[in-house]
Design a protein around this motif. Structure first.
Motif, short mmCIF file in Angstrom:
data_model
loop_
_atom_site.label_atom_id
_atom_site.label_comp_id
_atom_site.label_asym_id
_atom_site.label_seq_id
_atom_site.Cartn_x
_atom_site.Cartn_y
_atom_site.Cartn_z
N CYS A 1 -20.54 6.05 -32.23
CA CYS A 1 -19.15 6.34 -31.86
C CYS A 1 -18.50 5.08 -31.31
CB CYS A 1 -19.05 7.49 -30.87
SG CYS A 1 -19.78 7.20 -29.24
N THR A 2 -17.29 4.82 -31.76
CA THR A 2 -16.54 3.66 -31.28
C THR A 2 -15.95 3.95 -29.90
OG1 THR A 2 -14.53 4.47 -32.32
CG2 THR A 2 -15.91 2.97 -33.61
N SER B 1 -17.99 -3.17 -38.44
CA SER B 1 -18.44 -3.81 -39.69
C SER B 1 -19.94 -4.07 -39.67
CB SER B 1 -17.69 -5.13 -39.91
OG SER B 1 -16.32 -4.90 -40.09
N VAL B 2 -20.41 -4.72 -38.63
CA VAL B 2 -21.82 -5.08 -38.57
C VAL B 2 -22.69 -3.83 -38.41
CG1 VAL B 2 -21.94 -5.47 -36.06
CG2 VAL B 2 -23.46 -6.75 -37.60
N THR B 3 -22.16 -2.80 -37.76
CA THR B 3 -22.91 -1.55 -37.62
C THR B 3 -23.11 -0.89 -38.98
OG1 THR B 3 -22.07 -1.20 -35.38
CG2 THR B 3 -22.97 0.72 -36.51
N MET B 4 -22.05 -0.85 -39.79
CA MET B 4 -22.16 -0.25 -41.12
C MET B 4 -23.20 -0.99 -41.96
SD MET B 4 -18.29 0.76 -42.27
CE MET B 4 -17.12 1.48 -41.10
N LYS C 1 -27.22 0.89 -41.53
CA LYS C 1 -27.29 1.77 -42.70
C LYS C 1 -26.52 3.08 -42.50
CE LYS C 1 -30.11 -1.35 -44.28
NZ LYS C 1 -29.56 -2.42 -45.14
N VAL C 2 -25.26 2.96 -42.17
CA VAL C 2 -24.42 4.14 -41.98
C VAL C 2 -24.24 4.86 -43.31
CG1 VAL C 2 -22.08 4.90 -41.39
CG2 VAL C 2 -23.23 3.17 -39.99
N THR C 3 -24.46 6.16 -43.32
CA THR C 3 -24.33 6.97 -44.53
C THR C 3 -22.87 7.28 -44.85
OG1 THR C 3 -26.45 8.03 -43.99
CG2 THR C 3 -25.06 9.13 -45.63
N ALA C 4 -22.12 7.66 -43.83
CA ALA C 4 -20.72 8.05 -44.03
C ALA C 4 -19.96 7.91 -42.72
CB ALA C 4 -20.62 9.48 -44.54
N VAL C 5 -18.65 7.74 -42.86
CA VAL C 5 -17.74 7.73 -41.71
C VAL C 5 -16.95 9.03 -41.74
CG1 VAL C 5 -15.81 6.55 -40.59
CG2 VAL C 5 -17.54 5.21 -41.83
N VAL C 6 -16.80 9.67 -40.58
CA VAL C 6 -16.00 10.89 -40.51
C VAL C 6 -15.09 10.79 -39.29
CG1 VAL C 6 -17.80 12.19 -39.26
CG2 VAL C 6 -16.00 13.41 -40.52
N VAL C 7 -13.80 11.01 -39.52
CA VAL C 7 -12.79 10.92 -38.46
C VAL C 7 -11.93 12.18 -38.49
CG1 VAL C 7 -12.72 8.39 -38.62
CG2 VAL C 7 -11.08 9.76 -39.93
N GLY C 8 -11.11 12.34 -37.47
CA GLY C 8 -10.20 13.47 -37.43
C GLY C 8 -8.83 13.08 -37.98
N ALA C 9 -7.82 13.88 -37.66
CA ALA C 9 -6.47 13.59 -38.13
C ALA C 9 -5.46 14.28 -37.23
CB ALA C 9 -6.27 14.07 -39.56
N ILE D 1 -13.08 -1.11 -43.99
CA ILE D 1 -14.45 -1.60 -43.86
C ILE D 1 -15.42 -0.72 -44.65
CG2 ILE D 1 -16.33 -2.04 -42.22
CD1 ILE D 1 -14.05 -2.46 -40.10
N ALA D 2 -15.23 0.59 -44.55
CA ALA D 2 -16.10 1.52 -45.28
C ALA D 2 -15.98 1.29 -46.79
CB ALA D 2 -15.75 2.96 -44.92
N LYS D 3 -14.75 1.09 -47.26
CA LYS D 3 -14.53 0.83 -48.69
C LYS D 3 -15.28 -0.43 -49.13
CE LYS D 3 -12.00 1.76 -52.47
NZ LYS D 3 -11.97 3.06 -53.15
N TYR D 4 -15.23 -1.47 -48.34
CA TYR D 4 -15.91 -2.73 -48.67
C TYR D 4 -17.42 -2.52 -48.77
CZ TYR D 4 -17.70 -7.47 -48.26
OH TYR D 4 -18.38 -8.65 -48.48
N HIS D 5 -17.97 -1.70 -47.88
CA HIS D 5 -19.41 -1.49 -47.86
C HIS D 5 -19.87 -0.34 -48.77
CE1 HIS D 5 -19.11 -3.84 -44.06
NE2 HIS D 5 -20.28 -4.29 -44.46
#
Length: 354
Positions: free
Chosen positions: A197-198, A230-233, A237-245, A266-270
């Motif tokens: 978590c950030t 970025s470095v965490t992803m 080995k982060v599988t997925a990012v999930v955020v709210g809205a 960042i997720a798109k790049y990785h």
């Protein structure tokens, strides 16, 4: 048992003052609309679903303890109260939707034969109370749909590593949570290896609130600064990012806590899937694109001060938007209580069967 952002019984509402977390858990009474609006504006309560719930329940409490004497005054009071509550934090669409629906409901009930102020008040209060119950049910469905969708791309026994931003758990909703609800469902299935978590600067909802919930729920988790994503992803080995809205519009563009947009890039790049988890009440299909979303700007001291102590150089200018908009092209899927949709499928998916 999940944490409670609100405690409600007929005629009584208490909100957990999230400005005091994680050091102190203190529930404060909300006796009416003005206190409800103040709690929302000052972020004692936050999170789009919780804002709507506290808003309508503060109205229900005031109507219960200080009933209107006739139908016209009741309708006027409800309309003006809801307008005031919507203005407290305009970016989150849930309160606006709840206001529109409640106004329409009240107008319809008032047109029925035998309508009295007492009967209409009871109808409004019951409507508000139903919103509380439905939010928890919807969140549990969001969690289950999201977990299932993410696991479909994993091996049959593989555990997944998630990354999330801001606070989207029980403290941002009536219970269970949206994005954190997905994490919670993965954990319950025994398929979560870890969640990062950030901190979520500048208001630190991640370090103050999400970390608090994760420790409380005994979910394996690590706190990172926003600049470590970025470095965490890459390294963890982060599988997925999930955020709210706070608001999802017709094409899938999504307004969420500031910093979400950069996470999506960042997720798109990785090559990591990026999910938005939100109830359908956070979806505003009346807006075609994210360019139409009004972005709230917060006071400068939230950026320059921490706990009342100045950390920034005196005289520096400050820009403090509370949210940013993530373009739909960067979003893998939008998780709702009705299923998981690609951004281009969202509008049809939510309107089908209505």
């Amino acid at each position: 048992m999940s944490l409670e952002s609100v405690r409600y019984s007929r005629g009584s509402l208490q909100v957990l003052n999230q400005l005091l977390l994680p050091h102190k858990s203190e529930y404060e009474p909300v006796t009416g609309v003005q206190q409800g609006a103040d709690a929302i504006r000052t972020m004692k309560v936050r999170g789009a679903p919780a804002i709507a719930i506290v808003g309508v329940l503060s109205l229900a409490v005031e109507l219960t303890t200080k009933p209107c004497q006739d139908v016209p005054s009741l309708i006027t009071f409800v309309r003006e109260s809801l307008h005031h509550l919507v203005s407290a934090r305009p970016t989150a669409v849930n309160m606006k939707k709840a206001a529109d629906e409640l106004n329409a409901f009240l107008a319809e009930e008032a047109d029925k034969p035998g309508a009295t102020s007492q009967r209409l008040t009871e109808s409004v209060v019951q409507w508000a109370e139903s919103l509380l119950k439905k939010d928890v049910e919807d969140n549990q469905m969001i969690g289950d749909f999201g977990a299932k969708h993410i696991l479909e791309k994993a091996g049959p026994t593989e555990k997944v590593c998630m990354l999330t931003h801001c606070n989207t758990g029980s403290l941002a909703t009536a219970g269970y949570g949206t994005a954190l609800g997905v994490v919670r469902s993965l954990h319950a299935l025994g398929r979560l290896s870890h969640v990062f978590c950030t901190e979520t600067r500048p208001y630190n909802q991640g370090s103050r609130l999400t970390a608090y919930e994760l420790v409380y729920e005994k979910i394996p988790a690590t706190l990172i600064t926003d600049s470590m994503a970025s470095v965490t992803m890459r390294e963890r080995k982060v599988t997925a990012v999930v955020v709210g809205a706070d608001r999802v519009v017709a094409n899938g563009d999504t307004a969420n806590k500031i910093g979400t947009y950069q996470l999506a890039i960042i997720a798109k790049y990785h090559g990591i899937p990026f999910y938005v988890a939100a109830p359908s009440t956070s979806c505003d299909l009346s807006l075609p694109t994210g360019g139409s979303i009004v972005i709230e700007e917060r006071p400068s001291h939230e950026l320059t001060d921490i706990n009342g102590i100045r950390i920034a150089a005196p005289g520096i200018d400050v820009w403090n938007p509370a949210f940013d908009v993530t373009p739909h092209e960067l979003i893998t899927g939008i998780i709702t209580e009705r299923g998981v949709f690609k951004p281009e499928e969202l509008k049809d998916g939510l309107t089908k069967g209505q």
